[in-house]
Enzyme design. Structure first.
Site: not given
Ligand SMILES: Cc1cc2nc3c(=O)[nH]c(=O)nc-3n(C[C@H](O)[C@H](O)[C@H](O)COP(=O)(O)OP(=O)(O)OC[C@H]3O[C@@H](n4cnc5c(N)ncnc54)[C@H](O)[C@@H]3O)c2cc1C
Length: 339
Positions: A164, A238, A335
């Site tokens: 990520r 998320s 995130e």
């Protein structure tokens, strides 16, 4: 190209949260982009690049500068040795692009089906799902540098992809604007159905030799239960990254939490599913403070059930992060990009 004023950003994010942009424009080609950047320089205001707005949480204070929404389109297929190079405009919708590759029998993106956002947003956090990451099929990217006015290509190595993460999230690359992404896809690739949920889904449906389309459909159906309906509620998927910790630290935690799951994450490191920490260890699944809540089917997903503010979502996220830290000592990173 039109530069508008006082545009609400709420409608441009999947969280359905956000104040006004002082200036706002849609960029459909390189000329528009150059004009937009020149305007921001003249007005001495910062710029903020937006794709589909599916990975941002924008404050009610809005953005006191120019928001540049990327709408560069176009998909070109080029035969290459052992596969096909696909050049895609940064403003193309990610999932429509994935659907097109599956329709053409080009392998490599089917596990990344159903992810909202644009093609240009995908390399920024090296999107990943169901055992695949964008970096696996990434060839190169064409970027515009607003500091120099230049356009240049960057290789996969130069993008510094990680879990990520990429150079576009860090100081050296944050200012670069992605114009086009090139992927390398195989015509006779192999399907990856090893991820637990996908495997289970196919077994239940008694599909022993799935086609690419069946894998795409499986992923889309599995995802539909993991996230709230974007047409009705706000979310950015998320909210948290899965933490990566030292193996020794993990082994100590097993004394208190013997069922704590983990996955190998490089030498001496393990990745812990943050969903387990928030759900099983901290009991956050389904928790709701006003309209800011934790999705009942997936504790990583924060939801705006109606009129939640960015501050309320952030407060809930901070509370969740603090509880995990208190119970396990693990630091969890966000995130979602908080702006
Ligand atoms: C329901 C749901 C499910 C999701 N599932 C997943 C998932 O499974 N896996 C996953 O990895 N992510 C997932 N996401 C997160 C998100 O969809 C991805 O990160 C997506 O790639 C973001 O793209 P975007 O165009 O919406 O980017 P935006 O949200 O508009 O922007 C995100 C960041 O990228 C920058 N950016 C965007 N476009 C450009 C560009 N052209 N050039 C330079 N910088 C740019 C922005 O400035 C910002 O910092 C999910 C989100 C939602 C809402």
């Amino acid at each position: 190209m039109k530069i508008e004023e006082n545009i609400s950003l709420k409608e441009h994010t999947t969280f359905k949260i956000g104040g006004k942009a002082r200036y706002f424009c849609l960029v459909q080609n390189e000329k528009d982009l150059k004009e937009a950047v020149a305007f921001a320089k003249r007005e001495k205001v910062p710029t903020l690049v937006l794709g589909g707005g599916s990975n941002v949480l924008i404050s009610e204070k809005g953005f006191d500068g120019l928001v540049v929404k990327i709408e560069l389109k176009g998909i070109e297929f080029e035969e290459a040795r052992g596969g096909v190079l696909v050049h895609v405009g940064a403003g193309e919708n990610w999932d429509s692009f994935v659907a097109e590759t599956v329709r053409r029998g080009l392998f490599g993106l089917e596990n990344l089906s159903g992810i909202p956002g644009t093609v240009g947003g995908a390399p920024v956090q090296n999107i990943g799902a169901y055992g695949a990451e964008v970096k696996d099929v990434f060839d190169s990217v064409e970027v515009f540098d607003p500091l120099t006015g230049g356009i240049f290509a960057m290789t996969k190595k130069e993008c510094e992809f990680a879990y990520r993460d990429s150079i576009f999230k860090h100081e050296e690359g944050k200012h670069l604007i992605i114009l086009r992404v090139t992927f390398f896809l195989k015509e006779n690739g192999e399907l990856n159905t090893s991820y637990k949920d996908v495997k289970k889904y196919l077994e239940e449906k008694k599909i022993t030799e799935p086609t690419q389309e069946e894998v795409r459909n499986a992923v889309i159906e599995i995802r539909s239960k993991k996230f709230p309906d974007l047409k009705k509620f706000g979310t950015a998927g998320s909210f948290f990254k899965n933490p990566i910790i030292q193996r020794e630290e993990f082994e100590k935690l097993l004394n208190d939490y013997p069922k704590l799951p983990s996955f190998p994450a490089g030498e001496g490191l393990v990745k812990i599913p943050a969903g387990y920490l928030f759900d099983v260890i901290c009991g956050f699944k389904g928790v709701r403070h006003g309209d800011a809540g934790v999705f009942e089917n997936q504790a990583l997903v924060l939801v705006n059930w109606g009129k939640a503010t960015a501050e309320e979502i952030k407060k809930l996220a901070e509370e969740m992060r603090a509880k995990v830290k208190e119970k396990t000592g693990i630091e969890i990173e966000f995130e979602v990009n908080i702006l």
